[in-house]
Design an enzyme around this catalytic site. Structure first.
Site, PDB file in Angstrom:
ATOM      1  N   ARG A   1       0.766  -1.246  -0.003  1.00 47.46           N
ATOM      2  CA  ARG A   1       0.120   0.084  -0.011  1.00 47.46           C
ATOM      3  C   ARG A   1       0.746   1.162  -0.044  1.00 47.46           C
ATOM      4  O   ARG A   1       0.405   2.190  -0.632  1.00 47.46           O
ATOM      5  CB  ARG A   1      -0.935   0.048   1.204  1.00 47.46           C
ATOM      6  CG  ARG A   1      -2.069  -0.862   1.067  1.00 47.46           C
ATOM      7  CD  ARG A   1      -2.925  -0.944   2.247  1.00 47.46           C
ATOM      8  NE  ARG A   1      -4.070  -1.872   2.017  1.00 47.46           N
ATOM      9  CZ  ARG A   1      -5.039  -2.280   2.929  1.00 47.46           C
ATOM     10  NH1 ARG A   1      -4.714  -2.189   4.264  1.00 47.46           N
ATOM     11  NH2 ARG A   1      -6.129  -3.105   2.625  1.00 47.46           N
TER      12      ARG A   1
ATOM     13  N   LYS B   1     -19.216 -18.583   2.876  1.00 42.50           N
ATOM     14  CA  LYS B   1     -20.682 -18.334   3.351  1.00 42.50           C
ATOM     15  C   LYS B   1     -21.400 -17.555   2.265  1.00 42.50           C
ATOM     16  O   LYS B   1     -21.000 -16.542   1.612  1.00 42.50           O
ATOM     17  CB  LYS B   1     -20.823 -17.487   4.614  1.00 42.50           C
ATOM     18  CG  LYS B   1     -20.434 -18.321   5.578  1.00 42.50           C
ATOM     19  CD  LYS B   1     -20.822 -17.718   6.708  1.00 42.50           C
ATOM     20  CE  LYS B   1     -20.738 -18.627   8.236  1.00 42.50           C
ATOM     21  NZ  LYS B   1     -20.805 -17.831   9.367  1.00 42.50           N
TER      22      LYS B   1
ATOM     23  N   GLY C   1      -8.602 -10.059  -0.179  1.00 43.88           N
ATOM     24  CA  GLY C   1      -7.327 -10.661   0.399  1.00 43.88           C
ATOM     25  C   GLY C   1      -7.115 -12.049  -0.049  1.00 43.88           C
ATOM     26  O   GLY C   1      -5.927 -12.235  -0.457  1.00 43.88           O
TER      27      GLY C   1
ATOM     28  N   GLY D   1     -13.204  -4.342   1.370  1.00 48.81           N
ATOM     29  CA  GLY D   1     -14.449  -4.001   1.526  1.00 48.81           C
ATOM     30  C   GLY D   1     -15.108  -3.181   0.375  1.00 48.81           C
ATOM     31  O   GLY D   1     -16.178  -3.244  -0.191  1.00 48.81           O
TER      32      GLY D   1
END
Length: 396
Positions: free
Chosen positions: A41, A198, A351, A374
C-alpha cells in the site's frame, strides 16, 4: 464516472505552488516490534506523492493505521514506521507531523506525513467542524485511498465537500477506470467468479451480479450451498441449508436471461479438514455422508477454464477451494492460470484472491488488481461508494 483527476490538474500546471492534501491508504501490517511486514500500500501511494512534488506543490499526506481510539495517540497507532519507509521510497526525509488539524507548515517541493487521521476526534463520524478545518489546510484535496472509499469519514468525504478543489489521485482513478470497464461497459461474455465460505456474506453481490453477468461461477462453501439447491449431496461440507431458496432464486434469475451458474460435476473430498488429509476425486452425485468437499474436481476445473478463455471480461473474487492446502489447490490454480491465459479484461479483488494471484505468480497477467477489499465488494454489490459520490458532485 465524471471526476476531476489530479493528473489533469498537474498536467495543466494547476498544482504549482498549491497546498495539496492527499488521503492515502497506508494501513500496512506490522509485527509486534512495529516493523512493517508488507508495504504494497505504501508503494502504491508513491506515484500520487511524486506527481504532486514534480508539479511543484506543497504536499501533505495522511492515512489511518489500525483502529485507534479517537483523541488518544498510542505508539502502536503512530505512522512513524510508515514515514520512514515512505522516506526510503521517495529518497528524502518525510517529517511526521502531530496535532496538525489547526495548521501545517510545508513549502512547495516539500512533503510531510500527517499523523494517523483516525486519532482526530470526529474523523469516523465525518464531523463537519473537523472536515472544514482540514479543508482549510489545502487548495487541492486528493483522494487516493480506494480501500476506504466505501466509508464516509472526515478525510474521505467531509474534506472533499469543503476543499476548494476535490479530485481523484492516480490510484483511485485507475480503480474507477477498471470498475467502469468491467461492470459498466463490459466486453461480453462477462464472467464473474464469486467464492467464499458463506452465501450470507455475499448474497447481495450474487443477486446484483445475477442481473448482469453471462456466467456466475461459484466456489468454496458458496458452491456447496448451490449444489444443495441443485439437489446434490454435499456430505458434511460447509454450507448454509437455510439459504438454498436464495441460491435457487439466483440460478433461476440467471436461467431466465439465458445465462448460467455452472454447478460442479466433480469435486475433491476428504474425511478431515487437514493439509495431509487423503484427497479423493468423486462425481458430484457420489459424495458420501462423511465427506467434506474442499475443492472442485479436475473435470469441473477444465470446463470452467475453457469458459474463462472464451470470456470478454472476468471479475474474480475468491478462491474456489482450500488453495492453501496442496491437495485442494488444483481448482484455484487451474482457474488462475485460465485467467492469466485469457485475452479477456480481468479485474480481481479481495485478500484471499490476491494471495492466490501471488501464489501462482500471475500478477502481470491480471488486467487490474484492486487494492480495496470492502470497497471492491460494495462495488460488486452495485452500491455507490461515498468517496466516488462526493468527487462526482464536486466535479459537476
Amino acid at each position: 464516472m465524471n471526476v476531476i483527476r489530479f493528473s489533469d490538474l498537474c498536467a495543466a500546471g494547476k498544482a504549482r505552488g498549491q497546498r495539496v492534501f492527499i488521503r492515502a491508504d497506508l494501513n500496512v501490517p506490522q509485527d509486534d516490534a512495529g516493523h512493517i511486514t508488507e508495504d504494497t500500500r505504501i508503494r502504491a501511494s508513491v506515484p500520487a506523492i511524486r506527481m504532486a512534488l514534480d508539479a511543484g506543490a506543497a504536499v501533505m499526506v495522511t492515512s489511518h493505521l489500525g483502529r485507534p481510539t479517537e483523541g488518544e495517540l498510542k505508539p502502536a497507532d503512530s505512522l512513524a514506521p510508515v514515514a520512514r519507509r515512505l522516506g526510503e521510497l521517495l529518497g528524502r526525509e518525510v517529517p511526521l507531523v502531530q496535532d496538525w488539524v489547526d495548521g501545517v507548515k510545508v513549502e512547495p517541493g516539500q512533503v510531510v506525513l500527517l499523523e494517523n487521521c483516525r486519532v482526530n476526534k470526529g474523523e469516523k463520524k465525518n464531523d463537519e467542524a473537523l472536515s472544514r478545518k482540514m479543508a482549510a489546510l489545502c487548495d487541492i484535496y486528493v483522494n487516493d485511498a480506494f480501500g476506504t472509499a466505501h466509508r464516509a469519514e472526515g478525510t474521505t468525504y467531509g474534506i472533499a465537500q469543503f476543499a476548494p478543489v476535490a479530485c481523484a489521485g492516480p490510484l483511485l482513478a485507475a480503480e474507477i477506470d477498471a470498475i467502469t470497464k468491467a461492470l459498466a461497459n463490459p466486453k461480453r461474455p462477462l464472467v464473474a467468479i464469486v467464492a467464499g465460505s458463506k452465501v450470507s456474506t455475499k448474497l447481495t453481490i450474487l443477486q446484483s451480479l445475477a442481473k448482469n453477468v453471462d456466467q456466475l461461477i461459484v466456489g468454496g462453501g458458496i458452491a456447496n450451498t448451490f449444489m444443495l439447491a441443485a439437489g446434490l449431496p454435499i456430505g458434511k461440507s460447509l454450507a448454509e441449508a437455510d439459504l438454498v431458496g436464495e441460491a435457487r432464486a439466483v440460478m433461476d434469475a440467471m436461467k431466465a436471461r439465458g445465462a448460467e451458474v455452472p454447478i460442479p460435476t466433480d469435486v475433491v473430498v476428504a474425511k478431515e479438514f487437514k493439509a495431509d488429509a487423503v484427497a479423493t476425486v468423486k462425481k458430484a452425485q457420489d459424495v458420501a455422508a462423511d465427506d467434506m468437499i474442499l475443492d472442485i474436481g479436475p473435470d469441473t476445473a477444465a470446463r470452467l477454464a475453457a469458459q474463462l478463455k472464451q470470456a470478454g471480461t472476468i471479475v474474480w473474487n475468491g478462491p474456489v477451494g482450500v488453495f492453501e492446502m496442496a491437495p485442494f489447490e488444483n481448482g484455484t490454480k487451474t482457474i488462475a492460470r485460465a485467467i492469466a491465459d485469457s485475452s479477456a479484461f480481468s479485474i480481481a479483488g479481495g485478500g484471499d484472491t490476491l494471495a492466490a494471484i501471488a501464489k501462482y505468480g500471475i500478477e502481470q497477467d491480471v488486467g487490474y488488481i484492486s487494492t480495496g477489499g470492502g470497497a471492491f465488494l460494495e462495488v460488486l454489490e452495485g452500491k455507490q461508494l461515498p468517496a466516488f459520490e462526493i468527487l462526482e458532485k464536486r466535479a459537476s
